[in-house]
Design an enzyme around this catalytic site. Structure first.
Site, PDB file in Angstrom:
ATOM      1  CD  GLU A   1      -2.222  -2.176   1.140  1.00 45.04           C
ATOM      2  OE1 GLU A   1      -1.163  -2.671   1.572  1.00 45.04           O
ATOM      3  OE2 GLU A   1      -3.212  -2.868   0.841  1.00 45.04           O
TER       4      GLU A   1
ATOM      5  CG  HIS B   1     -10.380  -6.715   7.718  1.00 44.21           C
ATOM      6  ND1 HIS B   1      -9.364  -7.265   8.433  1.00 44.21           N
ATOM      7  CD2 HIS B   1     -10.009  -6.794   6.427  1.00 44.21           C
ATOM      8  CE1 HIS B   1      -8.419  -7.683   7.603  1.00 44.21           C
ATOM      9  NE2 HIS B   1      -8.782  -7.402   6.384  1.00 44.21           N
TER      10      HIS B   1
END
Lengths: 373, 433
Positions: free
Chosen positions: A102, A171
Site C-alpha cells: 500500500e 477490518h
C-alpha cells in the site's frame, strides 16, 4: 426516492453477486438486499456496484490520463468487482494490478498525479489505507499548499469503508472523521447509486485529492436511478449535501449506509406523527454546513448518525457547527449517534450493538422531540 | 528473470554488483565479529588500519576506474582522452561551487536568525547532485529529501527563489509555504523535497510511471527520466524495497540515487544495516546496482550517464550508491559530536570541489583565473540572493488560506478549463442538490 422503505434481508454468503475469491479470507461475502417500496418507482434501477463500475468506465473512456491501480483490480476484476470488465477494455497499462504494497503503490499514484495523470487508487478496504496514510496526508493533501499551487494532486483514493460484517476490529472501521480532519483532502461518502455515480465522476474530474469512502454492505443494493444520472456527463457537486427526505420536526444528518437507516427511521417516525428531515451529507469535507444549519433552523432539532467512533467524530463536528451558528434555534439538546467507543467485536450480537441501528435513531429523534417514554 | 540478467550483463563493465564480484566484495566488508562496527569508537580505533568505510571506498574506486580506463581506451584514438570538455568542466565546477557557497551562506543566515526550523545542509555531497542532475533535461524529474536546496539549484531553480523560500518570503519558490525541506518547482520538474524518510521514493516512482504511461498509453514522444535522491538511512525503510520491486517489475525510467553519507543523525549506517552494501540490493530485484565514489564528480557523472541512458532507452531502473560524506552536522541544530574527527578529516581531504579543481587545472581544461572568476561570480550571485530575499516581503495575511485546494469550491474543472462552480447550470438537473 421519497418515502422509500429499505428493508434488508441478511443472507449469509449465498448472495448471487458473491464477489469473493476463496483465497481472500479477509473479505467477507457481501449480502444481498431485497427491497419493498412504500411508493412506486417506475424508473430504472442500478446497484451501487454497477454505478461505481460505470462511472469508472465512463471516466476512463473520456480521459486517457485516468487509470486505476490497486490490489486485484485487474485480472481478478476487483476484490469486490468494482473494476469488473475494465481490464479487458483498457488493458493492463490502465488497470494496474499492484503487489501488496500500500505505501508503495499509493505513493506511486500520488507521484503520477503530481506529474499529470489522474490515478484512481483502490484500497481493497480502507482499513489497508492505514499502511499508506503518510502518502494520503503528507504527499497528497499538503502538496498543493506547500508548493504554493504549483503541484496539484488530482487523485482518487477509493474503496470500501466502515463497518463490514463479522470481520473483526481490524477490518471494520469508518475513516470519515480521520480523513475529514485533514485540510487539503476532499472526502466523499456516497449512499445511493446516484451518489456513487455522480460523486465518483466528480472526484475523478476534481483537481484535488479525494478520499472516496464506499460501503461494502451497499455494493449489492439497488436504487432507482434517473435517466439524468445515467448520462455520461452526469456529476454531482462536491461539498453539497442532499435532502433525501423533507420534514419539519427533526433533522437527521447521516452519510453512507446510515442514510438508509435514517430513512427507515424517518418512515417509522412518520407513523408516530413525527416529520423527520433526512440529510445525506454526501461530502464529509467540505462539509455542507449551510444545508445542515438551514435544516436545523427549520426543524429546531438535530440528530446525527455515523458508524465511526464518537470522540472527535463527524457528528461532533456537525454539533459544533450547529451550536456555533444556530444555537438560538435549537429547542432540544443535540442527539449524537455513533459507533460504540470500542474496537469492533467479532461476535454478531456484540457487533450489532457496536454500530447504530434504526431503533437507536428512532429513539433519539423521539427524545429530541420530547416524545420519549 | 532471463531478461533482467541479460540487461545486467550488458552493463557489466561498469556494474560490479553481480555475483562475480560478490567474493571480492566480501573481503572488503567489515567482518561481523564485532557487533559494534559503525560505532564511532570502532571507527576511531580502526581508522588507519581497517576502516570499513575506507575499504569500501577503495573498492568503489576500483570499480569506477574500470569505467574510466575503458573510456580512455575507447577515446584515446580520438583527439582527447579526457572525461569532460572545458565547457562541461566549468559547468560542473560552477554548480558545485554554487551548492557550497549557497549552503555556507545558509548557515550564516541561520545563525543570524534569518531562517529557522530544520535546515539540512549539503556541504560535501555536491558531486552527487552535480554529477547527476547536470546530465538531465528540463523535462526530467527530480525528487529530493529534506536536504534539497542544492538539488533545486542544480535543477535550475534560481538561488534567489531558494534563498527567499528559506527566508520565508513571498518571492520564494513556494511563496514561503514550503520551507527548507519542501522545495517544489513545477517549471523545473522538481517534484518536491520530502521530509520523511522514504516518502519521496514512491512519488518519484510515480513520476517515472507517468513517463512510461505517456509513452505507452498516451503515445506521446516522451523519454523523461526521474531521479530519486535519498540517503543511506532510507535504504532500511520498506518503501525503498517496495519501489525497487515495482520499478523493476514495470521497467520504469528511474534512477535510485543513494547518497550514502554513512550517518543518519548519530546512527552510523554500519550500525543500522545488516548488509551495508546498499548497491547489492539492486540485483536482488533484478536491476543493476553500482557503487561509486561520491566524492568524485567525474566518476559520479560516468555512472550517472550509464544509468540515465539506460532509463531513457526504456531499459529500466538502476540503483546507484554514491559513497559520500556531509561536512556539517545532520542539520544546523545537530552538535555533530558522534562522528570521529579522523573520519571527518579523511573525507575533508577528499573535498569534491578541490578534486575537480585539481583535475581541471592538471589537464589544462581551464586556468586558475577562469575558476577564480567563477568563484567570484557565484559569491556575488549568492550575496545578491540574500539581498533579494532580505528585501522581499513576507507573505500577506490572506495567503494563509490560499492553495489548500486547486479547486476550493470542490465542483471541479470542466472540459472548457473553467471551474464548474462558476457555471450556474452545473448544479441544475442534479436532483435536490
Amino acid at each position: 426516492m421519497l418515502g422509500t422503505l429499505w428493508h434488508k434481508v441478511f443472507s449469509s454468503g449465498v448472495s448471487s453477486s458473491s464477489v469473493i475469491g476463496q483465497s481472500l479470507q479477509r473479505i467477507r461475502p457481501s449480502f444481498s438486499a431485497t427491497r419493498s417500496y412504500a411508493s412506486t418507482s417506475t424508473g430504472k434501477e442500478m446497484t451501487v456496484r454497477d454505478a461505481l463500475n460505470s462511472a469508472l468506465d465512463e471516466e476512463m473512456s473520456a480521459d486517457p490520463t485516468v487509470f486505476v491501480m490497486g490490489e486485484e483490480v485487474g485480472e481478478y476484476q476487483g476484490a469486490y468487482k468494482i473494476t469488473k470488465g475494465l481490464l479487458d477494455k483498457y488493458g493492463p497499462e490502465r488497470v494496474v494490478d499492484t503487489p501488496i504494497t500500500e505505501a508503495g503503490f499509493t505513493g506511486i499514484g500520488v507521484g503520477a498525479a503530481y506529474h499529470g495523470l489522474r490515478p484512481v487508487v483502490e484500497f481493497m478496504t480502507f482499513n489497508f489505507s492505514m499502511q499508506a496514510i503518510d502518502h494520503i496526508i503528507n504527499s497528497a493533501a499538503k502538496s498543493n499548499y506547500m508548493s504554493a499551487g504549483q503541484i496539484s494532486v488530482p487523485i482518487v483514493f477509493r474503496g470500501p469503508n466502515g463497518a463490514a460484517a463479522g470481520v473483526g476490529a481490524q477490518h471494520s472501521q469508518c475513516y470519515a472523521a480521520w480523513f475529514g480532519s485533514c485540510p487539503g483532502l476532499k472526502v466523499l461518502a456516497p449512499y445511493s447509486s446516484e451518489d456513487a455515480r455522480g460523486l465518483l465522476k466528480a472526484a475523478i474530474r476534481d483537481p484535488d485529492p479525494v478520499v472516496f469512502l464506499e460501503n461494502e454492505l451497499l455494493y449489492g443494493e439497488s436504487f432507482p436511478i434517473s435517466a439524468e444520472a445515467l448520462d455520461s456527463s452526469f456529476s454531482l457537486p462536491i461539498g453539497k449535501a442532499k435532502i433525501e427526505r423533507e420534514g419539519k420536526d427533526v433533522t437527521i444528518v447521516a452519510y453512507s449506509k446510515m442514510v438508509g437507516y435514517a430513512l427507515q427511521a424517518a418512515e417509522r417516525l412518520s407513523k408516530e406523527g413525527i416529520s423527520a428531515e433526512v440529510i445525506n451529507l454526501r461530502s464529509i469535507r467540505p462539509l455542507d454546513r449551510r444545508a445542515i444549519n438551514a435544516s436545523v433552523r427549520k426543524t429546531n432539532r438535530l440528530v446525527t448518525v455515523e458508524e465511526g467512533f464518537p470522540q472527535h467524530g463527524v457528528g461532533a463536528e456537525i454539533c459544533a457547527s450547529v451550536v456555533e451558528e444556530s444555537f438560538e434555534y435549537l429547542d432540544a439538546p443535540v442527539e449524537r449517534i455513533s459507533g460504540a467507543d470500542v474496537p469492533m467485536p467479532y461476535a454478531a450480537d456484540l457487533e450489532r450493538l457496536a454500530v447504530p441501528q434504526v431503533e437507536d435513531i428512532v429513539r433519539a429523534a423521539k427524545r429530541a422531540c420530547f416524545r420519549a417514554k | 528473470m532471463a531478461s533482467s540478467f541479460s540487461t545486467l550483463k550488458t552493463i557489466q563493465p561498469f556494474c560490479f554488483s553481480t555475483t562475480t564480484t560478490r567474493s571480492q566484495q566480501k573481503s572488503t566488508l567489515p567482518t561481523t565479529n564485532s557487533s559494534f562496527f559503525g560505532s564511532n569508537n570502532k571507527l576511531h580505533k580502526s581508522f588507519n588500519s581497517f576502516s570499513p568505510s575506507t575499504n569500501r571506498l577503495r573498492s568503489a574506486v576500483v570499480a569506477v576506474s574500470d569505467v574510466v580506463k575503458e573510456k580512455k581506451l575507447k577515446t584515446s584514438a580520438s583527439t582527447s582522452n579526457l572525461l569532460i570538455t572545458k565547457e562541461e568542466g566549468l559547468v560542473l565546477y560552477e554548480d558545485m561551487v554554487l551548492g557550497r557557497v549557497f549552503e555556507d551562506m545558509c548557515a550564516q543566515m541561520y545563525y543570524r536568525g534569518k531562517m529557522y526550523g530544520f535546515v539540512h545542509l549539503y556541504n560535501g555531497q555536491e558531486a552527487v547532485s552535480t554529477g547527476f542532475i547536470k546530465l538531465l533535461k528540463k523535462e526530467d524529474c527530480v525528487v529530493s529529501t529534506y536536504r534539497d536546496h542544492v538539488h533545486a539549484l542544480s535543477k535550475g531553480v534560481s538561488a534567489r527563489a531558494v534563498m527567499s523560500e528559506l527566508f520565508a518570503k513571498k518571492t520564494g519558490v513556494c511563496r514561503g509555504q514550503g520551507g527548507s525541506m519542501h522545495m517544489f518547482s513545477k517549471e523545473h520538474n522538481l517534484l518536491g523535497g520530502f521530509a520523511f524518510i522514504g516518502e519521496g521514493i514512491p512519488v518519484a516512482t510515480g513520476a517515472a510511471f507517468t513517463s512510461k504511461y505517456r509513452r505507452e498509453v498516451l503515445k506521446e514522444d516522451c523519454d523523461e527520466v526521474t531521479l530519486a535522491f535519498f540517503g543511506d538511512g532510507t535504504c532500511n525503510n520498506g518503501q525503498f524495497f517496495e519501489c525497487l520491486n515495482m520499478a523493476q517489475l514495470w521497467k520504469l525510467p528511474i534512477v535510485f540515487v543513494v547518497e550514502n553519507n554513512l550517518w543518519a543523525i548519530g546512527m552510523s549506517h554500519l550500525r543500522a544495516t545488516s548488509d551495508p552494501a546498499i548497491y547489492k540490493k539492486g540485483p536482488a530485484f533484478g536491476m543493476p546496482g553500482v557503487l561509486v565514489d561520491g566524492m568524485d564528480v567525474l566518476k559520479v557523472r560516468e555512472v550517472a550517464k550509464e544509468a540515465i541512458g539506460r532509463a531513457r532507452r526504456g531499459e529500466g531502473p538502476s540503483l546507484i550508491e554514491c559513497e559520500t560524506y556531509r561536512f556539517r552536522g545532520h542539520s544546523l541544530a545537530d552538535p555533530d559530536e558522534l562522528r570521529d574527527a579522523g573520519e571527518k578529516n579523511h573525507y575533508g581531504a577528499r573535498d569534491p570541489i578541490v578534486a575537480l579543481k585539481k583535475y581541471v587545472l592538471e589537464n589544462n581544461l581551464a586556468s586558475e583565473s577562469d575558476l577564480k572568476a567563477i568563484d567570484k561570480k557565484i559569491e556575488e550571485l549568492v550575496e545578491e540572493a540574500v539581498e533579494f530575499a532580505d528585501a522581499s516581503p513576507y507573505p500577506s495575511r490572506e495567503q494563509l488560506l490560499e492553495n489548500v485546494f486547486a479547486d476550493p469550491k470542490g465542483f471541479g474543472i470542466g472540459p472548457d478549463g473553467k471551474y464548474r462552480c462558476e457555471d450556474p447550470k452545473f448544479t441544475q438537473g442534479t436532483a435536490q442538490v
